[in-house]
Each structure stands twice: as C-alpha cells, then as structure tokens.
Write an enzyme that holds these catalytic residues in place. Structure first.
Site, PDB file in Angstrom:
ATOM      1  N   SER A 101       0.725  -1.388   0.053  1.00 29.41           N
ATOM      2  CA  SER A 101       0.058   0.076   0.049  1.00 29.41           C
ATOM      3  C   SER A 101       0.938   1.181  -0.086  1.00 29.41           C
ATOM      4  O   SER A 101       1.248   1.666   0.997  1.00 29.41           O
ATOM      5  CB  SER A 101      -0.833  -0.071   1.359  1.00 29.41           C
ATOM      6  OG  SER A 101      -1.462  -1.139   1.316  1.00 29.41           O
ATOM      7  N   LYS A 176      -6.623   2.099  -3.030  1.00 30.15           N
ATOM      8  CA  LYS A 176      -6.328   1.353  -1.689  1.00 30.15           C
ATOM      9  C   LYS A 176      -6.220   2.508  -0.389  1.00 30.15           C
ATOM     10  O   LYS A 176      -6.955   2.136   0.668  1.00 30.15           O
ATOM     11  CB  LYS A 176      -4.732   0.904  -1.748  1.00 30.15           C
ATOM     12  CG  LYS A 176      -4.510  -0.107  -0.530  1.00 30.15           C
ATOM     13  CD  LYS A 176      -5.239  -0.913  -0.273  1.00 30.15           C
ATOM     14  CE  LYS A 176      -4.955  -1.421   1.487  1.00 30.15           C
ATOM     15  NZ  LYS A 176      -5.913  -2.486   1.950  1.00 30.15           N
ATOM     16  N   LYS A 245      -0.378   4.951   8.163  1.00 32.12           N
ATOM     17  CA  LYS A 245       0.245   5.461   6.879  1.00 32.12           C
ATOM     18  C   LYS A 245      -0.688   5.615   5.742  1.00 32.12           C
ATOM     19  O   LYS A 245      -0.791   6.481   5.166  1.00 32.12           O
ATOM     20  CB  LYS A 245       1.362   4.069   6.748  1.00 32.12           C
ATOM     21  CG  LYS A 245       2.085   4.517   5.256  1.00 32.12           C
ATOM     22  CD  LYS A 245       2.275   2.912   4.718  1.00 32.12           C
ATOM     23  CE  LYS A 245       1.376   1.967   4.711  1.00 32.12           C
ATOM     24  NZ  LYS A 245       1.389   0.830   3.759  1.00 32.12           N
TER      25      LYS A 245
HETATM   26  P1  NAD Z   1       4.707  -6.901   7.526  1.00 33.30           P
HETATM   27  O1  NAD Z   1       5.475  -6.043   8.570  1.00 33.30           O
HETATM   28  O2  NAD Z   1       4.433  -8.196   8.188  1.00 33.30           O
HETATM   29  O3  NAD Z   1       5.762  -7.486   6.451  1.00 33.30           O
HETATM   30  C1  NAD Z   1       6.883  -6.672   5.735  1.00 33.30           C
HETATM   31  C2  NAD Z   1       7.800  -7.468   5.508  1.00 33.30           C
HETATM   32  O4  NAD Z   1       8.896  -6.549   4.784  1.00 33.30           O
HETATM   33  C3  NAD Z   1       8.663  -7.819   6.626  1.00 33.30           C
HETATM   34  O5  NAD Z   1       8.827  -9.284   6.645  1.00 33.30           O
HETATM   35  C4  NAD Z   1       9.921  -7.272   6.654  1.00 33.30           C
HETATM   36  O6  NAD Z   1      11.096  -7.793   7.025  1.00 33.30           O
HETATM   37  C5  NAD Z   1      10.174  -6.941   4.855  1.00 33.30           C
HETATM   38  N1  NAD Z   1      10.977  -5.876   4.814  1.00 33.30           N
HETATM   39  C6  NAD Z   1      10.956  -4.503   5.340  1.00 33.30           C
HETATM   40  N2  NAD Z   1      11.893  -3.736   4.578  1.00 33.30           N
HETATM   41  C7  NAD Z   1      12.623  -4.481   3.752  1.00 33.30           C
HETATM   42  C8  NAD Z   1      13.682  -4.446   2.808  1.00 33.30           C
HETATM   43  N3  NAD Z   1      14.086  -3.309   2.659  1.00 33.30           N
HETATM   44  N4  NAD Z   1      13.900  -5.616   1.835  1.00 33.30           N
HETATM   45  C9  NAD Z   1      13.313  -6.666   2.069  1.00 33.30           C
HETATM   46  N5  NAD Z   1      12.414  -6.979   3.141  1.00 33.30           N
HETATM   47  C10 NAD Z   1      11.992  -5.917   3.813  1.00 33.30           C
HETATM   48  O7  NAD Z   1       3.664  -6.065   6.711  1.00 33.30           O
HETATM   49  P2  NAD Z   1       2.489  -6.791   6.019  1.00 33.30           P
HETATM   50  O8  NAD Z   1       1.291  -6.516   6.985  1.00 33.30           O
HETATM   51  O9  NAD Z   1       2.896  -8.116   5.180  1.00 33.30           O
HETATM   52  O10 NAD Z   1       2.276  -5.381   4.901  1.00 33.30           O
HETATM   53  C11 NAD Z   1       3.041  -5.305   3.785  1.00 33.30           C
HETATM   54  C12 NAD Z   1       2.168  -4.517   2.779  1.00 33.30           C
HETATM   55  O11 NAD Z   1       0.911  -4.892   2.618  1.00 33.30           O
HETATM   56  C13 NAD Z   1       2.166  -3.129   3.412  1.00 33.30           C
HETATM   57  O12 NAD Z   1       2.219  -2.032   2.465  1.00 33.30           O
HETATM   58  C14 NAD Z   1       0.824  -3.097   4.090  1.00 33.30           C
HETATM   59  O13 NAD Z   1       0.130  -1.777   4.446  1.00 33.30           O
HETATM   60  C15 NAD Z   1      -0.140  -3.938   3.206  1.00 33.30           C
HETATM   61  N6  NAD Z   1      -1.168  -4.523   3.627  1.00 33.30           N
HETATM   62  C16 NAD Z   1      -1.172  -5.262   4.943  1.00 33.30           C
HETATM   63  C17 NAD Z   1      -2.334  -6.009   5.164  1.00 33.30           C
HETATM   64  C18 NAD Z   1      -2.541  -6.640   6.586  1.00 33.30           C
HETATM   65  O14 NAD Z   1      -3.723  -7.091   6.903  1.00 33.30           O
HETATM   66  N7  NAD Z   1      -1.370  -6.752   7.100  1.00 33.30           N
HETATM   67  C19 NAD Z   1      -3.579  -5.965   4.268  1.00 33.30           C
HETATM   68  C20 NAD Z   1      -3.656  -4.995   3.138  1.00 33.30           C
HETATM   69  C21 NAD Z   1      -2.390  -4.517   2.639  1.00 33.30           C
END
Ligand code: NAD
Length: 295
Positions: A101, A176, A245
């Site tokens: 997102s 989104k 965010k």
């Molecule tokens: P999360 O924190 O569980 O996962 C993010 C991952 O990215 C982590 O495993 C972290 O180690 C990795 N990461 C961070 N910086 C990095 C880098 N420079 N290189 C490689 N890996 C890196 O987050 P999430 O909940 O999986 O969310 C991911 C995206 O999806 C976000 O943009 C969030 O807003 C969106 N999103 C989340 C949900 C939800 O319900 N969790 C739903 C829809 C959308």
C-alpha cells in the site's frame, strides 16, 4: 515477451504477514519464486514451502520475468528496486508489481523511472487482510496499462479472487488509500459506539450484535469487534503503523488535489496520535486502548 506470463520466474520481495502466504500461493500455482526479506525466518519459511531464498534483492531479481514487492511502504519499495540498481537484473520489459500500500503520486514517479529502464509497473495493492491472503481470496485493485495487467493476470489471480482495473499507474494505490480511510474510520466509529453504549450500561456484545443486524454494520463490527477487540486478542495481523500510514496517504492525496475533507483529516489525525502513543507495531485493533478515555 509473450502477452501472458505464467510458468515464469518471480522475484518476491517482502515475505511478511501478507507477502509470505501470497508467495506460497504463487509456488502452488506453478511459478518459480525467488524471494528476499530482511528476516532470515521469513526466508526459511519460503524455502520450506518450495521457493528459493536469495541473499540479496539483486540476486532475487536476476533473470526474473516479474518482480512483486510486498513491503511496508512505497519509499522502501523504491529503495528495494533502485538502490544498487537491483531491478537492473530483471529481464528486459519485465513487469514490476507493487502490491504494497504505497502513495499514488510516488508510484507515478516510480513508473516513469522504471519505464526509462525498459521495465513496466503495475500497482496492485490488496484488501482482505492476512486471513484472505492465506486463503488466496484477496481483492486486488490494479493500476497500469491494460496490456501490462493482462501480462500478469494469471499471477494476480493466483493470490486474489477479484482483480479490479482502476486506471493508469498510481490509481490502484489511490483506491487502496481510499479504502483504508473508509475502513479506518469504520473502526473508530465501531469502537466509539461500543464505548458510548457500554458507559450507558449496554452490553458490548449486544451492541455489536444489534449493529450487525442494523444500518450501523461495517467491516469492523462484522470481523473485528468481537474477534479481536472485545476478546482482547488484538491479533488481526495488520499493524497500527500501517493503517496510520494508509490513511495519511489518503489525507495527503486530498491536500494535493485541493480537497478539504473533514472526516478524512480527523481520522488521519486520530490514527497518527494513536500510533504515537501505542507504537507502530501494535495491532491496529489495539486502538481501543487509545480511544478508551474517561473525561
Ligand atoms: P509486515 O511487516 O508483516 O511485512 C513486511 C515485510 O517486509 C517484513 O517481513 C520485513 O522484514 C520486510 N522488509 C522490510 N523492509 C525490507 C527491505 N528493505 N527489504 C526486504 N524486506 C523488507 O507487513 P504486512 O502486513 O505484510 O504488509 C505489507 C504491505 O501490505 C504494507 O504496505 C501493508 O500496508 C499492506 N497490507 C497489509 C495488510 C494486512 O492485513 N497486514 C492488508 C493489506 C495490505
């Protein structure tokens, strides 16, 4: 490159709460997935599920037809792709799909930069949370040229149930942010409704049951209030910092466009203040601890 990409190599960057199950669905659908995450545990999980873990982002991208990013925000996505020219190893005309997102105006800029490198960008953020990432039934909102979305449609359908086309690059991310504003405002309304009713003497469970059978029903009353908030499990898997965010992205977008939207502005401020008090990594449903204040 052929119009459709299916039995192809996919670089998958970001194997967290959402990215891990999504990458695993791609493996099940027959894609060759080479993943990278800063977390060694996340990479080990991918390997156990039949993917290959790379040592660096550049290594993951080398020779891939498609790169998927599922990272916390657009700035991290940009750095992941451009730092050390990591995306330079992708096949010419490869499609980058940012499923994070991210902020729509930044996505437009990224699209131009990738285009200058003979790469194509589709922004395809998702909705449905961890539960629907695990079941492979996410809603996907895809921005980009039709031919580019066509090329990766089999991949999108392997992780999602519905793929909506929203318009040019950036429009998926705008959609989104709008969704999460409406969702985040709904969480605040549901919690404050319960706090008000409880203070008057109503039973919280009864309040939720009646809302769910009435016009006050929303996603929070249906799938969050009892499950994560009243039960105090706070385990939705969506972090408070990510929700804050997303709503700030919507508020900034309104500002850029020159729209004054009162409910959006106050919703963004409330989530930011809650994040400052509780910390970004708390589950977003924990916001009740910020909202539950007696005068
Ligand atoms: P999360 O924190 O569980 O996962 C993010 C991952 O990215 C982590 O495993 C972290 O180690 C990795 N990461 C961070 N910086 C990095 C880098 N420079 N290189 C490689 N890996 C890196 O987050 P999430 O909940 O999986 O969310 C991911 C995206 O999806 C976000 O943009 C969030 O807003 C969106 N999103 C989340 C949900 C939800 O319900 N969790 C739903 C829809 C959308």
């Amino acid at each position: 490159m052929s119009a459709t990409i299916n039995a192809t190599r996919v670089a998958f960057i970001g194997l967290g709460a959402m990215g891990q199950p999504m990458a695993q669905h791609l493996i099940s659908a027959g894609f060759e997935v080479v993943g990278f995450d800063l977390s060694p545990e996340a990479k080990a999980k991918l390997s156990a599920a039949g993917g290959r873990a790379a040592e660096t982002i550049s290594e993951a991208m080398l020779g891939a037809d498609v790169a998927v990013t599922m990272l916390p925000n657009g700035k991290i996505v940009r750095d992941a792709l451009l730092e050390g020219n990591a995306c330079g190893g992708l096949k010419p005309h490869a499609v980058v799909i940012d499923m994070s997102s991210s902020a729509p105006n930044d996505t437009r800029e990224l699209g131009s930069e990738l285009s200058n490198r003979n790469l194509r960008l589709v922004d395809a953020p998702v909705s449905g949370g961890v539960k629907r990432a695990v079941s492979g039934t996410l809603t996907i909102m895809a921005g980009g040229a039709d031919s580019d979305i066509d090329a990766v449609e089999p991949l999108l359908k392997a992780v999602g149930q519905q793929v909506f086309r929203t318009g040019p690059v950036g429009s998926g991310h705008a959609m989104k942010a709008i969704n999460n504003f409406v969702s985040g405002a709904g969480v605040l309304a549901a919690i404050e409704g319960v706090l008000l009713g409880r203070a008057f003497g109503l039973e919280p469970e009864t309040i939720v049951d009646i809302l769910n059978s009435s016009s006050g029903k929303n996603n929070a009353t249906e799938v969050k209030m009892k499950q994560f908030i009243l039960s105090e499990t706070f385990g939705s898997g969506f972090a408070l910092g990510l929700m804050a965010k997303d709503i700030r992205i919507a508020a900034d977008l309104a500002k850029t466009i020159g729209l004054r939207l009162e409910a959006l502005a106050s919703t963004a401020d409330t989530w930011d203040a809650a994040q400052a008090k509780l910390g970004p990594s708390e589950d977003h449903t924990k916001i009740i601890a910020y909202l539950d204040n007696s005068l």
